[in-house]
Design an enzyme around this catalytic site. Structure first.
Site, PDB file in Angstrom:
ATOM      1  N   CYS A 158       1.289  -1.571  -0.207  1.00  0.00           N
ATOM      2  CA  CYS A 158       0.130  -0.022  -0.333  1.00  0.00           C
ATOM      3  C   CYS A 158       1.120   1.202  -0.015  1.00  0.00           C
ATOM      4  O   CYS A 158       0.328   2.705  -0.324  1.00  0.00           O
ATOM      5  CB  CYS A 158      -0.946   0.100   1.461  1.00  0.00           C
ATOM      6  SG  CYS A 158      -1.929  -1.522   1.531  1.00  0.00           S
TER       7      CYS A 158
ATOM      8  N   CYS B  84      -2.323   3.271   3.424  1.00  0.00           N
ATOM      9  CA  CYS B  84      -3.070   1.595   3.366  1.00  0.00           C
ATOM     10  C   CYS B  84      -4.023   2.803   4.346  1.00  0.00           C
ATOM     11  O   CYS B  84      -4.130   3.929   5.035  1.00  0.00           O
ATOM     12  CB  CYS B  84      -1.888   1.246   4.229  1.00  0.00           C
ATOM     13  SG  CYS B  84      -2.692  -0.382   5.339  1.00  0.00           S
TER      14      CYS B  84
ATOM     15  N   LYS C 141      -5.032   3.263   7.952  1.00  0.00           N
ATOM     16  CA  LYS C 141      -5.652   4.369   8.782  1.00  0.00           C
ATOM     17  C   LYS C 141      -4.759   5.556   8.128  1.00  0.00           C
ATOM     18  O   LYS C 141      -4.894   7.072   8.973  1.00  0.00           O
ATOM     19  CB  LYS C 141      -4.804   3.485  10.076  1.00  0.00           C
ATOM     20  CG  LYS C 141      -5.627   2.478  10.953  1.00  0.00           C
ATOM     21  CD  LYS C 141      -7.082   2.147  10.796  1.00  0.00           C
ATOM     22  CE  LYS C 141      -7.314   1.179  10.600  1.00  0.00           C
ATOM     23  NZ  LYS C 141      -7.283  -0.051  10.054  1.00  0.00           N
TER      24      LYS C 141
ATOM     25  N   CYS D 130      -5.354  -2.565  -0.484  1.00  0.00           N
ATOM     26  CA  CYS D 130      -6.095  -3.487  -0.931  1.00  0.00           C
ATOM     27  C   CYS D 130      -6.972  -3.102  -2.213  1.00  0.00           C
ATOM     28  O   CYS D 130      -8.201  -1.581  -2.458  1.00  0.00           O
ATOM     29  CB  CYS D 130      -6.757  -4.170   0.177  1.00  0.00           C
ATOM     30  SG  CYS D 130      -5.836  -4.711   1.515  1.00  0.00           S
TER      31      CYS D 130
ATOM     32  N   GLU E  15      -8.589  -5.995  13.887  1.00  0.00           N
ATOM     33  CA  GLU E  15      -9.404  -6.088  13.231  1.00  0.00           C
ATOM     34  C   GLU E  15      -9.647  -8.058  12.630  1.00  0.00           C
ATOM     35  O   GLU E  15      -8.839  -8.306  13.640  1.00  0.00           O
ATOM     36  CB  GLU E  15      -9.129  -6.396  11.989  1.00  0.00           C
ATOM     37  CG  GLU E  15      -9.439  -3.972  11.195  1.00  0.00           C
ATOM     38  CD  GLU E  15      -8.869  -3.854  10.546  1.00  0.00           C
ATOM     39  OE1 GLU E  15      -9.121  -3.125   9.334  1.00  0.00           O
ATOM     40  OE2 GLU E  15      -7.854  -5.112   9.062  1.00  0.00           O
TER      41      GLU E  15
ATOM     42  N   SER F 154     -12.364  -6.014   8.999  1.00  0.00           N
ATOM     43  CA  SER F 154     -11.149  -5.161   7.806  1.00  0.00           C
ATOM     44  C   SER F 154     -12.794  -5.449   6.944  1.00  0.00           C
ATOM     45  O   SER F 154     -13.860  -5.712   6.941  1.00  0.00           O
ATOM     46  CB  SER F 154     -10.635  -6.515   7.358  1.00  0.00           C
ATOM     47  OG  SER F 154     -10.305  -5.935   5.804  1.00  0.00           O
TER      48      SER F 154
END
Length: 558
Positions: free
Chosen positions: A50, A123, A125, A195, A447, A473
């Site tokens: 990411c 990513c 956060k 993702c 998660e 997630s």
């Protein structure tokens, strides 16, 4: 208009010779000390797909910022990979990293008197962390999303990161060979990018684009694309406009803009994590968003996108058909968005979308018309009851059903559950309970992607439900309820559930009920001993001592 109103405090003050000496020392000229300083916050690092390309993108932004008669100054902050840490104790640091990112961007920009900030997150956060910092600082700001990953390929089948998680359950269940398992995990991530489905990274990217804090197409431009590089270059142009017009985050992030963000992420099937992130982002600009706002908007917003994890498509597929602005224009044309909200282009949302082509429902199968949705109302449902007095968040796409009742199978943490799956302790009809994994109990509210993926891989995804005081997630699907508040560690009813207790989940009436008498619960509560924190120093300890509950966005600065 003075464009360098913050940096001039240190660059023009004759009583700040050491400051100026250091700025000359990094190579700036006397002329540049009169220009606005723009901090370029990269969350780039080598260890995560990411984020692996973000430092490279930062160089394009810096070059264009300098050419636009500003001074671009790259600095870095952290990222924690959800994909790498999921299923380990390292996952406890994921949500915590949102606060560290926000704190560090705030510290550098305010401490060094930068006039504006462009953040480059990758990513999950990274994005809300960036926006929270921008809200606190309230200086001209733009977020440039690092972009989505391309699909992986194996034996002619498209893969994504969740394919790797679910392969574990398939292997445990004997559905695939060791060779097939290895083939999937070696090919799931073909390179840079976040993702690929409507998981939390893409969810937050589309929400922030709808919010007005990133440029049009930012959320759907792939990580490895000419379009993403062009977006980086355009960010400098628009930063100059924001400085000239003195447009700041509080001018953009209004209550109506947050309604736009929530409407969009619900229409597109976004992650449950968006609930606590949006609440926290709103608090950074003194806007109050609650679970009730999510429910109100979910009640009137159909689910119209067929994205993974519950559906069939990835963000790159939408990019190829016209991108997120095409969807925003459609929602705006149906009266579902506030078109008058200001954005980082210096124009309103409606002005940004005026020249965008209308969506062609015949040319793609990703987005359905509102008249023929996948689900007539939103998939994010806020459930309340004696198990969730302050609320919980369910992800119900309609494919799982809307009602589940069964006996509890209780696990204190996901490691116990993974062992339980391997030992065949989970049976059809069970309500799986994972507790003591909330913001304080985790600590860090990890998660539960590994256990949910393992359940699905083991063939139980359609026959059990799972509830937790932890998070899910964006890659999670199935009948799941998370963010249960109060959490077990704080003496919430979840702490008193025992194996065999009947639990009822009603996503029509929005209730989450433990069918145990009040007198019996009172006895259990009287005998309950609060666990000790699993940490006694460091960032997790500080987080556990400061964090608010999930209904308040898990913030740490109040």
């Amino acid at each position: 208009m003075i464009l360098n109103k913050h940096s001039r405090i240190v660059t023009q003050d004759p009583t700040q010779p050491a400051t100026q000496a250091m700025l000359y020392g990094i190579g700036l000229t006397e002329e540049q000390l009169n220009l606005p300083f723009v901090g370029i916050a990269s969350m780039g690092y080598d260890g995560n797909t990411c984020n692996m390309h973000l430092n490279h993108l930062a160089t394009y932004i810096k070059q264009e910022v300098n050419e636009a008669e500003m001074v671009g100054l790259i600095f870095n902050t952290i990222g924690i990979s959800d994909g790498i840490t999921n299923g380990t104790d390292g996952m406890r640091y994921s949500l915590v990293s949102r606060e560290i990112i926000a704190d560090s961007i705030e510290s550098v920009v305010d401490g060094h008197y930068y006039d504006g900030v462009i953040a480059i997150p990758g990513c999950d956060k990274n994005m809300p962390g960036s926006i929270i910092a921008m809200g606190r600082l309230n200086r001209p700001s733009i977020m440039v999303y690092g972009g989505t990953i391309a699909p992986g390929k194996y034996h002619g089948k498209d893969l994504n990161i969740v394919s790797a998680f679910e392969a574990l359950g398939e292997k445990i269940a004997g559905k695939i060979t060791e060779e097939e398992y290895k083939g999937i995990i070696k090919n799931a991530c073909p390179g840079a990018g976040a993702c690929g489905g409507m998981y939390t990274a893409n969810t937050m990217a589309i929400a922030i684009e709808a919010l007005g804090m990133s440029l049009p197409y930012s959320s759907s431009n792939p990580a490895v694309s000419h379009e993403k590089i062009e977006e980086c270059k355009q960010a400098a142009h628009y930063m100059k406009i924001l400085l000239e017009k003195d447009i700041c985050p509080k001018d953009i992030m209004t209550f109506e803009a947050f309604e736009n963000a929530i409407t969009t992420l619900i229409a597109l099937g976004g992650s449950t994590n968006a609930v606590l992130h949006v609440i926290a982002m709103a608090k950074s600009v003194d806007i109050k968003i609650t679970l009730e706002d999510f429910q109100r908007i979910s009640d009137k917003t159909p689910l119209i996108a067929d994205f993974k994890p519950g559906g069939n498509y990835l963000m790159q597929n939408l990019h190829e058909k016209g991108g997120v602005p095409m969807v925003l224009k459609y929602l705006l044309s149906k009266g579902m968005l506030h078109g008058n909200c200001l954005t980082v282009t210096g124009k309103t949302l409606a002005e940004n979308l005026a020249a965008i082509e209308d969506i062609d429902f015949e040319a793609q199968n990703i987005i359905s018309p509102l008249e023929n949705p996948i689900k007539v109302n939103g998939h994010l449902q806020m459930l309340y009851g004696n198990l969730a007095e302050k609320g919980s968040v369910a992800k119900i796409t309609g494919k799982e059903g809307e009602f589940f009742k069964g006996p509890a199978k209780v696990f204190n943490g996901e490691k116990e559950l993974i062992k339980g799956i391997a030992d065949k302790k989970i049976e059809k009809g069970d309500v799986v309970v994972i507790r003591y994994v909330g913001p304080k109990g985790g600590p860090g509210m990890p998660e539960m992607l590994k256990p949910t993926s393992a359940i699905i891989g083991a063939g139980l995804g359609k026959s059990v439900a799972l509830i937790t005081d932890g998070r899910f997630s964006g890659g999670t699907h199935g009948f799941v309820v998370g963010h249960i508040t109060p959490e077990a560690f704080e003496g919430g009813t979840l702490a008193f559930v025992q194996n065999g207790d009947l639990i009822e989940i009603d996503a029509v009436n929005n209730t989450l009920t433990l069918q145990v008498s009040e007198s019996e619960l009172a006895k259990r509560k009287e005998n309950w001993v609060k666990p000790s924190l699993s940490v006694n120093r460091g960032v997790l300890y500080k987080y556990a001592k400061m964090v608010k509950d999930a209904s308040e966005g898990c913030i740490t600065d109040e």
